[in-house]
Design an enzyme around this catalytic site. Structure first.
Site, short mmCIF file in Angstrom:
data_model
loop_
_atom_site.label_atom_id
_atom_site.label_comp_id
_atom_site.label_asym_id
_atom_site.label_seq_id
_atom_site.Cartn_x
_atom_site.Cartn_y
_atom_site.Cartn_z
N SER A 1 47.38 -37.78 62.14
CA SER A 1 46.63 -37.12 61.08
C SER A 1 47.11 -37.63 59.72
O SER A 1 47.06 -38.83 59.46
CB SER A 1 46.76 -35.60 61.22
OG SER A 1 45.81 -34.93 60.43
N GLU B 1 36.54 -32.55 66.60
CA GLU B 1 35.80 -31.50 65.88
C GLU B 1 36.52 -30.17 65.93
O GLU B 1 36.08 -29.18 65.30
CB GLU B 1 34.38 -31.36 66.43
CG GLU B 1 34.26 -31.03 67.90
CD GLU B 1 34.10 -32.29 68.77
OE1 GLU B 1 33.40 -32.20 69.80
OE2 GLU B 1 34.69 -33.34 68.43
N HIS C 1 42.32 -32.26 67.97
CA HIS C 1 43.16 -32.94 66.99
C HIS C 1 44.61 -32.57 67.22
O HIS C 1 44.94 -31.40 67.33
CB HIS C 1 42.71 -32.52 65.59
CG HIS C 1 43.31 -33.31 64.48
ND1 HIS C 1 43.04 -34.65 64.30
CD2 HIS C 1 44.17 -32.97 63.49
CE1 HIS C 1 43.69 -35.09 63.25
NE2 HIS C 1 44.40 -34.08 62.74
#
Length: 496
Positions: free
Chosen positions: A208, A319, A406
């Site tokens: 990230s 998502e 994620h």
């Protein structure tokens, strides 16, 4: 909200009754702990605490100490918002502006040949995160004969801030979080040999915002030569950096609201006032002309990045981030105009409901497409690159989770076992996947190629093959031109 418990920071000198492995660094001697063949050294200062007059300054050299410094517990996390979801049951670590500490895991026997080094950079949208999280434990890498380092860097307004009053100090301004990362890499260059690591074989990796940091460091002249391989996990586009003039104007407007119009007044503000929670995800990184000269898409397209082996990828349910960005998928599709509807229909072609298809489109736009694009740009510039897609969900969670969200790959990459995180029970299949991913990552750090004995061949991404490795529920296998039609259409609709 999850609250951390704050405690004062003390530099404790080691007791001979609890003797552990001792290493001499450039600033002094430290004592760590050893267990089952792995030594770990936690809370090693790599810069002078950035407090008082050092707030919003480049990290300064750490001050040497006398005696033996105990390195058995993590340094404080950098000041940030409280977490909605703690990274493990019972996780508690203090916060402080005095947070520039790093951690080292190494094989217990440091004699003989030098080992490859991996340096982990955490994510958290540049507004949160810490090296103390249980999922970032470097034990499995040390057992792979790798020396692993994790580091803290300043986040939020402490780490990314500009103001007209700051420009007169004769040093780089704005991207203090990235400067911290570079300072830690300099520490690795100067000290890691004492832990059995090879300063000429360093791999940076992150997820990230940590992967975004990897990409910014790849493009930064200030970081050149400090690392030799790079891994970016779900790093996103990094398509915008804030112009320095705008960052200064924004900083001045914020300072004026706080009644702090001088540098002294700004630095006198309490940490809570600087945090100014809740912190929204900002346009954090600043085009300062020194650390950051351009957005990373510009740098990758132009070939203005380090020419080193690169591993990049994303997950299949990115998502999952929409929970913090409600309506993001609708805004994206609206921004595509007439092209948007056509792309949505491609995502619905297999019978997927529109609501789910729109969110999947956003997730692939945010993470999957940028990973593929960076692999393509690297390959076009004759670089060595490997691409992956991660969709493995632990068996006990498959009824609850529609895909790998994620950051869900992190515990697999680090081969973190259930006894450490206690989030869920890992089955034999889960353990096999984790061991295998950890081996691929460690192999990449060792040789610049993830492949090795006993592993399925992971083909290199080239402009001819366009191959990736898919870490899926039913196993690990390469794929060629993965979901080419929909990703090509999405790219054509969104990439300027």
């Amino acid at each position: 909200m999850f609250k951390r418990v704050g405690v004062p920071l003390y530099l404790l000198m080691a007791s001979s009754a609890l003797a552990g492995p001792v290493v001499t660094t450039s600033a002094g001697r430290i004592e760590g702990t050893s267990e089952n063949g792995v030594s770990r050294y936690l809370g090693i200062p790599f810069a002078t605490p950035p407090v008082g007059d050092l707030r919003w300054r480049a990290p300064q050299p750490v001050k040497p100490w006398s005696g033996l410094l105990e390195a058995r517990s993590f340094g404080p996390d950098c000041v940030q918002m409280d977490m909605e979801n703690p990274p493990g049951p019972g996780f508690v670590n203090p916060e402080s502006e005095d947070c520039l500490y790093l951690n080292v895991w190494a094989p217990e026997n440091t004699s003989g040949r030098k080992r490859p080094v991996m340096v982990w950079i955490y994510g958290g949208a540049f507004i949160m995160g810490a090296a103390s999280y249980p999922s970032y434990d470097g034990t499995a890498f040390a057992r792979q004969d790798v020396v692993m380092v994790s580091l803290n860097y300043r986040v939020g307004r402490f780490g990314f801030f500009a103001h007209p009053e700051l420009k007169g100090e004769g040093e780089d301004v704005g991207n203090y979080g990235l400067m911290d990362q570079i300072k830690a890499l300099e520490w690795v260059r100067d000290n890691i040999a004492a832990f059995g690591g090879d300063p000429a074989n360093v791999t940076i990796f992150g997820e990230s915002a940590g992967a975004s940091s990897v990409n910014f460091l790849m493009a930064s002249p200030k970081a050149r030569g400090l690392f030799h391989k790079a891994i970016a996990q779900s790093g996103g586009t990094n398509g915008f950096v804030k112009p320095l003039d705008k960052a200064r104007a924004d900083g001045k407007a914020w300072g004026d609201k706080k009644g702090a119009t001088t540098l002294a007044a700004l630095r006198a503000l309490p940490a809570a006032a600087v945090l100014d929670a809740p912190v929204l995800v900002p346009e954090s990184v600043i085009a300062d002309g020194q650390i950051v000269r351009e957005s990373t898409p510009e740098a990758y397209k132009a070939g203005h990045v380090a020419d080193i082996p690169y591993l990049v990828g994303a997950n299949d349910y990115e998502e999952s981030l929409i929970r913090w960005l409600p309506g993001a998928e609708k805004k994206l599709i609206e921004s595509l105009g007439t092209k948007g509807e056509g792309v949505v229909k491609l995502y619905m072609a297999d019978g997927t409901a529109r609501e789910i298809a729109e969110k999947r489109l956003w997730g692939e736009y945010a993470m999957t497409l940028p990973a593929r694009w960076r692999a393509e740009q690297t390959a076009q510039n004759k670089g060595k690159v490997w691409l992956y897609r991660f969709s493995y969900v632990p068996e006990t969670l498959r009824a609850k989770m529609p895909g790998a969200g994620h950051e869900n790959e992190i515990e697999m990459v680090f081969d973190i076992r259930q006894s450490r995180t206690q989030r869920h029970v890992w089955t034999a299949a889960d353990l096999t996947m984790a061991r295998t991913m950890n081996r691929y990552w460690a192999n990449f750090a060792k040789t610049g190629d993830p492949n090795g004995d006993g592993l399925k061949n992971w083909p290199r991404y080239t402009v001819k093959s366009r191959a990736l490795m898919h870490f899926a529920k039913d196993g690990i296998a390469p794929a060629i031109d993965f979901e080419k039609a929909r990703l090509d259409a999405l790219e054509a609709a969104t990439v300027k």
